[in-house]
Design a protein around this motif. Structure first.
Motif, mmCIF file in Angstrom:
data_model
loop_
_atom_site.group_PDB
_atom_site.id
_atom_site.type_symbol
_atom_site.label_atom_id
_atom_site.label_comp_id
_atom_site.label_asym_id
_atom_site.label_seq_id
_atom_site.Cartn_x
_atom_site.Cartn_y
_atom_site.Cartn_z
ATOM 1 N N ALA A 6 0.825 -1.219 0.000
ATOM 2 C CA ALA A 6 0.000 0.000 0.000
ATOM 3 C C ALA A 6 0.854 1.262 0.000
ATOM 4 O O ALA A 6 0.458 2.280 -0.563
ATOM 5 C CB ALA A 6 -0.940 -0.004 1.204
ATOM 6 N N ARG A 7 2.026 1.208 0.608
ATOM 7 C CA ARG A 7 2.889 2.401 0.633
ATOM 8 C C ARG A 7 3.824 2.448 -0.580
ATOM 9 O O ARG A 7 4.774 3.214 -0.617
ATOM 10 C CB ARG A 7 3.678 2.472 1.930
ATOM 11 N N LEU A 39 -4.077 -9.995 -2.997
ATOM 12 C CA LEU A 39 -3.436 -8.745 -2.595
ATOM 13 C C LEU A 39 -3.435 -7.725 -3.729
ATOM 14 O O LEU A 39 -3.308 -8.078 -4.898
ATOM 15 C CB LEU A 39 -1.992 -9.000 -2.157
ATOM 16 N N ASP A 40 -3.577 -6.462 -3.365
ATOM 17 C CA ASP A 40 -3.486 -5.361 -4.319
ATOM 18 C C ASP A 40 -2.111 -4.725 -4.202
ATOM 19 O O ASP A 40 -1.500 -4.734 -3.129
ATOM 20 C CB ASP A 40 -4.546 -4.292 -4.020
ATOM 21 N N GLY A 41 -1.627 -4.153 -5.274
ATOM 22 C CA GLY A 41 -0.350 -3.457 -5.254
ATOM 23 C C GLY A 41 0.622 -4.059 -6.264
ATOM 24 O O GLY A 41 0.247 -4.886 -7.095
ATOM 25 N N ASP A 42 1.850 -3.622 -6.168
ATOM 26 C CA ASP A 42 2.897 -4.038 -7.105
ATOM 27 C C ASP A 42 3.473 -5.385 -6.665
ATOM 28 O O ASP A 42 4.578 -5.469 -6.131
ATOM 29 C CB ASP A 42 3.991 -2.965 -7.163
ATOM 30 N N LEU A 43 2.702 -6.420 -6.878
ATOM 31 C CA LEU A 43 3.087 -7.774 -6.489
ATOM 32 C C LEU A 43 3.065 -8.677 -7.715
ATOM 33 O O LEU A 43 2.075 -8.723 -8.437
ATOM 34 C CB LEU A 43 2.121 -8.326 -5.438
ATOM 35 N N THR A 44 4.169 -9.350 -7.933
ATOM 36 C CA THR A 44 4.249 -10.341 -8.993
ATOM 37 C C THR A 44 4.605 -11.663 -8.347
ATOM 38 O O THR A 44 5.550 -11.734 -7.565
ATOM 39 C CB THR A 44 5.361 -9.974 -10.014
#
Length: 100
Positions: free
Chosen positions: A37-38, A64-69
């Motif tokens: 989130a940050r 999960l949301d966000g920059d996750l691969t």
């Protein structure tokens, strides 16, 4: 795991290639979703080593949301038994990489 938790809380990015992922490990990542989130970036590579990776763990990450691969490596006939946690810190002075 206290060191890993502290690094997740403070790092800008993390790369986690592991042979397998259990649900309790995925819960640790989910507990620190504020990392994403940050603006944190996470790349997770899990293997299918001996079919130990738990489907619920993958579902938790997918939610999960966000920059996750995250990817699953199909080892087949080759060995794949990693356990590495790499954390990247961006500071005014440059980069610092912590590898547990």
């Amino acid at each position: 795991m206290p060191k890993t938790r502290r690094h997740i809380d403070e790092a800008n990015a993390c790369d986690i290639p592991v042979a397998f992922l259990l649900d309790n490990g995925a819960r640790l990542i989910v507990e620190h979703h504020d990392f994403l989130a940050r603006g944190g970036r996470a790349r997770i590579l899990v293997g299918d080593y001996m079919d130990v990776t738990e489907p619920m763990a993958l579902r938790r990450l997918a939610d999960l949301d966000g920059d996750l691969t995250f990817r699953v490596f199909e080892a087949a006939a080759q060995g794949f038994h990693l356990k590495t946690y790499i954390f990247l810190y961006l500071t005014v002075l440059g980069r610092h990489i912590a590898n547990l």
